[in-house]
Design an enzyme around this catalytic site. Structure first.
Site, PDB file in Angstrom:
ATOM      1  N   ASN A 241     -10.237   0.579   0.127  1.00 44.27           N
ATOM      2  CA  ASN A 241      -9.385   0.345   1.244  1.00 44.27           C
ATOM      3  C   ASN A 241      -9.737   0.739   2.641  1.00 44.27           C
ATOM      4  OD1 ASN A 241      -7.451   0.132  -0.938  1.00 44.27           O
ATOM      5  ND2 ASN A 241      -5.931   1.277  -0.220  1.00 44.27           N
TER       6      ASN A 241
ATOM      7  N   SER B 240      -8.434   2.715   9.032  1.00 47.78           N
ATOM      8  CA  SER B 240      -8.798   3.413  10.286  1.00 47.78           C
ATOM      9  C   SER B 240      -9.726   2.579  10.955  1.00 47.78           C
ATOM     10  CB  SER B 240      -9.506   4.724   9.760  1.00 47.78           C
ATOM     11  OG  SER B 240      -8.121   5.586   9.438  1.00 47.78           O
TER      12      SER B 240
ATOM     13  N   ASP C  48       1.003  -1.191   0.030  1.00 44.29           N
ATOM     14  CA  ASP C  48      -0.035  -0.012   0.086  1.00 44.29           C
ATOM     15  C   ASP C  48       1.022   1.091  -0.107  1.00 44.29           C
ATOM     16  OD1 ASP C  48      -2.419   1.508   0.299  1.00 44.29           O
ATOM     17  OD2 ASP C  48      -2.518   1.209   2.348  1.00 44.29           O
TER      18      ASP C  48
HETATM   19 ZN   LIG Z   1      -4.386   5.035   0.963  1.00 44.16          ZN
END
Ligand SMILES: [Zn+2]
Length: 313
Positions: free
Chosen positions: A258, A261, A86
């Site tokens: 994605n 959090s 990522d």
């Molecule tokens: Zn990102």
């Protein structure tokens, strides 16, 4: 090692199928054994394809050998799980991920001038394609902070007029777009602030065969924010993107979403509650397994209620 030696999936194949069938493959970030276990348990229970996302800083935190040792030791179905870098910010880190056995990399040249973004993305594409790996790139900039390497103050939406040439010149397999999502926990004035579906629509018209990627798409469940604050935490004004908006984007070629959090919130909320309500506990395995279970629950929830990827494997 090559990713197929680990039984890992080809990311491009997962994304193409998702785009065709109108769901998204979740990319959940991991940084230790517990987060890896949480994600794989959720994938197993929901029979969903899943992308294990490892950021540059997570790779540094775990170390490549420890990460790949865990992947080797983990149980999952062949071809169901992909391993993805990522936000790789350099050719070298993308090359390193390739050597470790990742399925795919994201080269994030979004902060570079356009011509440099194109030339560096193409350089990474030419390298990873030799190994049958695939590449994600980004055009436009997401505001917010994902980790110390990925942070930006201001937004710039993806320009739909540029995407066709960008994809052709870079040979990228998928494209991350900036349509109003934000990295990190402090995303929006409210969860109802709209994403730019008009921009997304133009992008899909101009590159109808390219799977698109939505970063910064955590929904930040308020139950976790409240639980953290109730048990001694101090997290203010954390808002995500509403699940309804993400679901709408998924119908418009967003094939990879994605989520980072939300997992952090679930994990931390469980630890805070466990330690606060059972002050006698001091074995890390006790509170870490509570955290793992809560993260699994959240991943399952997102797979079922946002991604639509359950029972696709
Ligand atoms: Zn990102």
């Amino acid at each position: 090692m090559h990713y197929s030696d680990f039984g890992l999936a080809d990311t491009k194949t997962l994304l193409k199928q998702a785009m065709r069938q109108g769901y998204a493959v979740p990319a959940f970030n991991l940084y230790n054994m517990e987060t890896l276990t949480a994600i794989l348990d959720a994938a197993k229970i929901t029979q969903s394809p899943v992308i294990l996302a490892v950021s540059e800083s997570a790779l540094e935190y775990m170390g490549g050998d420890i990460l790949m040792g865990m992947i080797r030791g983990a149980e999952y179905k062949r071809g169901q799980i992909a391993l993805h870098l990522d936000h790789g910010h350099s050719f070298d880190v993308c090359k390193y991920a390739c050597e470790l056995g990742f399925s795919s990399v994201m080269f994030d040249g979004s902060a570079l001038p356009l011509d440099k973004n194109i030339s560096e993305s193409r350089r990474v594409a030419d390298y990873v394609h030799k190994f049958g790996m695939s590449l994600e790139t980004e055009l436009g900039v997401l505001a917010g902070t994902e980790d110390k390497n990925t942070t930006a103050k201001n937004h710039s939406f993806t320009n739909p007029e540029l995407v066709k040439d960008f994809v052709r010149q870079t040979k990228t397999d998928s494209l991350a777009v900036a349509i109003g999502t934000t990295h990190g926990a402090y995303k929006r004035k409210s969860a109802n602030e709209s994403l730019r579906f008009d921009i997304l629509e133009k992008i899909t018209e101009n590159i109808p065969n390219t799977p698109l990627v939505l970063h910064g798409a955590s929904s930040i469940p308020q139950k976790y924010v409240n639980q953290i604050n109730k048990f001694g935490g101090d997290v203010k004004n954390a808002h995500g993107t509403s699940p309804a908006q993400i679901r709408r984007a998924i119908k418009m070629h967003i094939a990879k979403v994605n989520v980072d959090s939300d997992s952090r919130f679930a994990f931390t909320a469980a630890i805070r509650k466990t330690l606060a309500t059972k002050p006698e506990i001091f074995d890390p395995r006790t509170y870490l397994s509570k955290a793992t279970d809560e993260m699994t629950k959240n991943c399952i929830d997102e797979i079922q209620n946002i991604m639509g990827s359950g029972y696709k494997f």
